[in-house]
Write a protein that holds these residues in place. Structure first.
Motif, PDB file in Angstrom:
ATOM      1  N   VAL A   1       0.859  -1.332  -0.058  1.00 54.43           N
ATOM      2  CA  VAL A   1       0.121   0.130   0.026  1.00 54.43           C
ATOM      3  C   VAL A   1       0.908   1.271  -0.175  1.00 54.43           C
ATOM      4  CG1 VAL A   1      -1.758   1.331   1.350  1.00 54.43           C
ATOM      5  CG2 VAL A   1      -1.951  -1.246   1.367  1.00 54.43           C
ATOM      6  N   ALA A   2       0.635   2.154  -0.768  1.00 53.36           N
ATOM      7  CA  ALA A   2       1.458   3.391  -0.901  1.00 53.36           C
ATOM      8  C   ALA A   2       1.490   4.317   0.006  1.00 53.36           C
ATOM      9  CB  ALA A   2       0.968   4.117  -2.499  1.00 53.36           C
TER      10      ALA A   2
ATOM     11  N   GLU B   1       4.707   4.931   2.095  1.00 53.96           N
ATOM     12  CA  GLU B   1       4.993   6.455   2.515  1.00 53.96           C
ATOM     13  C   GLU B   1       5.523   6.780   4.055  1.00 53.96           C
ATOM     14  OE1 GLU B   1       2.399  10.325   2.216  1.00 53.96           O
ATOM     15  OE2 GLU B   1       2.033   8.839   0.518  1.00 53.96           O
ATOM     16  N   ILE B   2       4.968   5.923   4.946  1.00 51.67           N
ATOM     17  CA  ILE B   2       5.315   5.795   6.268  1.00 51.67           C
ATOM     18  C   ILE B   2       6.712   5.499   6.476  1.00 51.67           C
ATOM     19  CG2 ILE B   2       4.910   5.046   8.425  1.00 51.67           C
ATOM     20  CD1 ILE B   2       1.999   4.718   7.790  1.00 51.67           C
ATOM     21  N   PHE B   3       7.074   4.254   5.975  1.00 54.62           N
ATOM     22  CA  PHE B   3       8.321   3.414   6.316  1.00 54.62           C
ATOM     23  C   PHE B   3       9.328   3.438   5.363  1.00 54.62           C
ATOM     24  CE2 PHE B   3       4.921   1.345   8.777  1.00 54.62           C
ATOM     25  CZ  PHE B   3       5.403   1.467  10.089  1.00 54.62           C
TER      26      PHE B   3
ATOM     27  N   ASP C   1      -7.713   2.755  10.180  1.00 52.36           N
ATOM     28  CA  ASP C   1      -7.201   2.615  11.652  1.00 52.36           C
ATOM     29  C   ASP C   1      -5.723   1.990  11.684  1.00 52.36           C
ATOM     30  OD1 ASP C   1      -9.349   3.807  13.077  1.00 52.36           O
ATOM     31  OD2 ASP C   1     -10.201   2.148  13.839  1.00 52.36           O
ATOM     32  N   ILE C   2      -5.602   1.140  10.836  1.00 53.48           N
ATOM     33  CA  ILE C   2      -4.238   0.346  10.697  1.00 53.48           C
ATOM     34  C   ILE C   2      -3.155   1.281  10.020  1.00 53.48           C
ATOM     35  CG2 ILE C   2      -3.067  -1.596   9.432  1.00 53.48           C
ATOM     36  CD1 ILE C   2      -5.715  -3.119   9.841  1.00 53.48           C
ATOM     37  N   ILE C   3      -3.755   2.036   9.160  1.00 49.32           N
ATOM     38  CA  ILE C   3      -2.756   3.116   8.583  1.00 49.32           C
ATOM     39  C   ILE C   3      -2.660   4.196   9.530  1.00 49.32           C
ATOM     40  CG2 ILE C   3      -2.741   5.138   6.881  1.00 49.32           C
ATOM     41  CD1 ILE C   3      -2.948   2.395   5.365  1.00 49.32           C
TER      42      ILE C   3
ATOM     43  N   GLU D   1      -5.508   9.029   3.037  1.00 53.88           N
ATOM     44  CA  GLU D   1      -5.787   7.937   2.312  1.00 53.88           C
ATOM     45  C   GLU D   1      -7.447   7.766   2.056  1.00 53.88           C
ATOM     46  OE1 GLU D   1      -4.242   6.056   0.902  1.00 53.88           O
ATOM     47  OE2 GLU D   1      -5.143   3.957   1.008  1.00 53.88           O
ATOM     48  N   ALA D   2      -8.205   8.356   3.168  1.00 52.75           N
ATOM     49  CA  ALA D   2      -9.736   8.074   2.854  1.00 52.75           C
ATOM     50  C   ALA D   2     -10.087   8.970   1.811  1.00 52.75           C
ATOM     51  CB  ALA D   2     -10.227   8.605   4.242  1.00 52.75           C
TER      52      ALA D   2
END
Ligand code: ZN
Length: 171
Positions: free
Chosen positions: A33-34, A38-40, A89-91, A129-130
């Protein structure tokens, strides 16, 4: 004289292990997932590969342990919650996982929940993301609202993440 403790005729286990599982064993595809990459960044596979998840019999949704940074997921929420809400929520929580890895203070009580910098960053990322998924402001408000968040807090959070507060029927 006998200590109070020595009078206890029971045995209590100490140093029990928290039952945890590998995140990637249960949550598939997140490394692609992009919004997660983007986070890691380059460390995505490593970060998710090292992440542990605990399924807990709690009333809440999910969170990150302030002790070791593992993900804690309410089993009931996972079973009964809306899949899109759970995904977002996971994001959101993965942003906290990254913050934990960076040594940030996740639960800085100097701040109100919706103004805490670590929360603002996590909410902004999940809302981005939403929007990418095509959710409108009303649906995003519905996602953001929780039973423990006041109307004032929701209003402030909506403003912070750049969406219009839309009234919706309570869940
Ligand atoms: Zn959070």
């Amino acid at each position: 004289m006998a200590t109070i403790e020595s009078q206890l005729k029971v045995r209590i286990p100490r140093n029990v292990k928290i039952a945890m599982f590998s995140f990637t064993e249960y949550f598939k595809g997140f490394e692609k997932v992009a919004a997660v990459r983007e986070i890691f960044g380059e460390e995505t596979e490593k970060a998710l590969g090292n992440l542990k998840v605990e399924f807990a019999g709690i009333r809440g949704y999910m969170g990150v342990s302030e002790i070791d940074g593992h993900l804690i997921v309410g089993a009931r929420y996972l079973n009964e919650g809306d899949p899109v809400d759970i995904y977002l929520d996971i994001i959101h929580e993965l942003v906290h996982v990254k913050q934990f890895l960076e040594g940030k203070e996740l639960f800085d009580s100097d701040y109100n929940y919706v103004e805490r910098p670590t929360e603002v960053a996590a909410y902004r990322h999940a809302v981005k993301e939403a929007k990418r998924l095509g959710m409108d402001d009303g649906r995003i408000c519905e996602y953001l609202k929780t039973e423990w968040m006041s109307d004032d807090d929701l209003q402030r959070l909506a403003k912070t993440v750049g969406i219009k507060l839309v009234h919706f029927k309570a869940k």
